[in-house]
Design a protein around this motif. Structure first.
Motif, mmCIF file in Angstrom:
data_model
loop_
_atom_site.group_PDB
_atom_site.id
_atom_site.type_symbol
_atom_site.label_atom_id
_atom_site.label_comp_id
_atom_site.label_asym_id
_atom_site.label_seq_id
_atom_site.Cartn_x
_atom_site.Cartn_y
_atom_site.Cartn_z
ATOM 1 N N GLY A 68 -11.829 -4.553 0.221
ATOM 2 C CA GLY A 68 -13.025 -3.740 0.054
ATOM 3 C C GLY A 68 -12.973 -2.476 0.886
ATOM 4 O O GLY A 68 -11.988 -1.740 0.862
ATOM 5 N N GLU A 69 -14.025 -2.234 1.651
ATOM 6 C CA GLU A 69 -14.107 -1.011 2.463
ATOM 7 C C GLU A 69 -13.084 -0.982 3.587
ATOM 8 O O GLU A 69 -12.909 0.053 4.250
ATOM 9 C CB GLU A 69 -15.513 -0.871 3.041
ATOM 10 N N HIS A 70 -12.397 -2.092 3.822
ATOM 11 C CA HIS A 70 -11.380 -2.150 4.871
ATOM 12 C C HIS A 70 -9.968 -1.910 4.344
ATOM 13 O O HIS A 70 -8.996 -2.078 5.086
ATOM 14 C CB HIS A 70 -11.440 -3.491 5.596
ATOM 15 N N GLY A 71 -9.822 -1.537 3.083
ATOM 16 C CA GLY A 71 -8.515 -1.202 2.562
ATOM 17 C C GLY A 71 -7.822 -2.375 1.903
ATOM 18 O O GLY A 71 -8.401 -3.102 1.107
ATOM 19 N N ALA A 72 -6.554 -2.582 2.252
ATOM 20 C CA ALA A 72 -5.776 -3.655 1.639
ATOM 21 C C ALA A 72 -4.616 -4.036 2.539
ATOM 22 O O ALA A 72 -4.172 -3.252 3.385
ATOM 23 C CB ALA A 72 -5.255 -3.220 0.266
ATOM 24 N N ARG A 73 -4.134 -5.260 2.335
ATOM 25 C CA ARG A 73 -2.987 -5.781 3.076
ATOM 26 C C ARG A 73 -1.960 -6.281 2.076
ATOM 27 O O ARG A 73 -2.302 -6.933 1.089
ATOM 28 C CB ARG A 73 -3.424 -6.927 3.992
#
Length: 294
Positions: free
Chosen positions: A210-215
């Motif tokens: 989400g708002e924290h990007g991706a891994r």
């Protein structure tokens, strides 16, 4: 990136969206604004997103032989997607009921209709740089498509959404798996580590945050990619835009970290407008966001 050809096998739904000030709780009724009807479905959304981003796209799927089916085909075709592989069958067209609150969070219920009846035999992969799949169609159809792609040396990208059981064999055919945190937890029995997803069979895995990007993780290692700060108004379609851009970047041979960063940019831009397909960005818009952020 050079112009790529993407084959998308997936769903087509008519979306009915109602904006609300807050999402309803269990058993609660919340008054909303005027409803909006628009073309959707994860397959159609990802196909349209890829076309907007500059790819040649062929969509394979099913709609009903009703008025909504014809309306969907026309809407997707207007976006430059080849819909010659979409059949009209004697069934109801898929329908998605969407509630979107201020700030972009949403709740979605899908009635599969014709999507749930899709059976796949021969799949034309001539000239395809990648195959993109989702799970709003039967797992058996996804597996048949993935096997054919593997036999022809075409990379297979699976967005395992919405989560369903019985994916063990399909995951062994996948080159790149894309899931959100909830889907990752369901697949891994509670964890969201990409390494646990790789143990299920795919060659690479990306978890959206989400708002924290991706891994993400593949044979070269782990990458953690932050999100791009934008003014989000509607998250519907953002995940599909992320998947389309990641599939294209992967097909172009970009390293995983670079591919995920590009996907994060595209997904962020898709939240800045209302609706799914209507808010999807062009390749030029993604490039401008990159330039502004660098």
């Amino acid at each position: 990136m050079r112009e790529l050809e993407l084959v998308v096998v997936g769903s087509l739904n008519m979306d009915l969206t109602v904006p609300v000030t807050r999402l309803p709780g269990r058993g609660e009724t919340v008054a909303g604004a005027a409803a909006v009807r628009a073309a959707g479905g994860k397959g159609a959304n990802q196909a349209v997103a890829a076309a907007r981003l500059g790819a040649r796209v062929r969509l394979v799927g099913q709609v009903g032989d009703d008025a909504l089916g014809g309306e969907l085909l026309a809407a997707v075709a207007r976006e430059g997607v080849d819909v010659s592989g979409v059949r009209q069958v004697p069934a109801a067209t898929g329908l998605a009921m969407i509630v979107v609150e201020d700030g972009g969070e949403n709740m979605i219920t899908v009635a599969s209709g014709a999507n749930g009846l899709l059976r796949l035999t021969d799949l034309d992969l001539t000239g395809a740089d990648a195959l993109l799949l989702q799970l709003e169609i039967p797992v058996a159809a996804c597996l048949a498509a993935a096997r054919q792609a593997r036999a022809h040396g075409v990379p297979v990208i699976l967005n395992a959404a919405p989560y369903t059981q019985g994916l063990e064999e399909l995951l062994t055919q996948v080159d790149l798996l894309i899931v959100n945190e909830g889907e990752a937890a369901a697949l891994c029995g509670g964890g969201t580590d990409p390494a646990a997803l790789l143990a299920l069979g795919p060659r690479a895995a990306v978890v959206t945050l989400g708002e924290h990007g991706a891994r993400g993780q593949d044979a070269s290692g782990v990458c953690q990619v932050p999100s791009f700060p934008v003014h989000a108004v509607d998250a519907v379609g953002a995940g599909d835009t992320f998947c389309a851009q990641l599939a294209l970047a992967h097909a172009a041979g970009l390293p995983l970290a670079q591919a995920v960063r590009r996907a994060c940019a595209a997904g962020a831009l898709a939240t800045t407008g209302h609706g799914a397909q209507t808010a999807m960005p062009t390749g030029d818009q993604v490039e401008r966001l990159f330039a502004h952020a660098s």
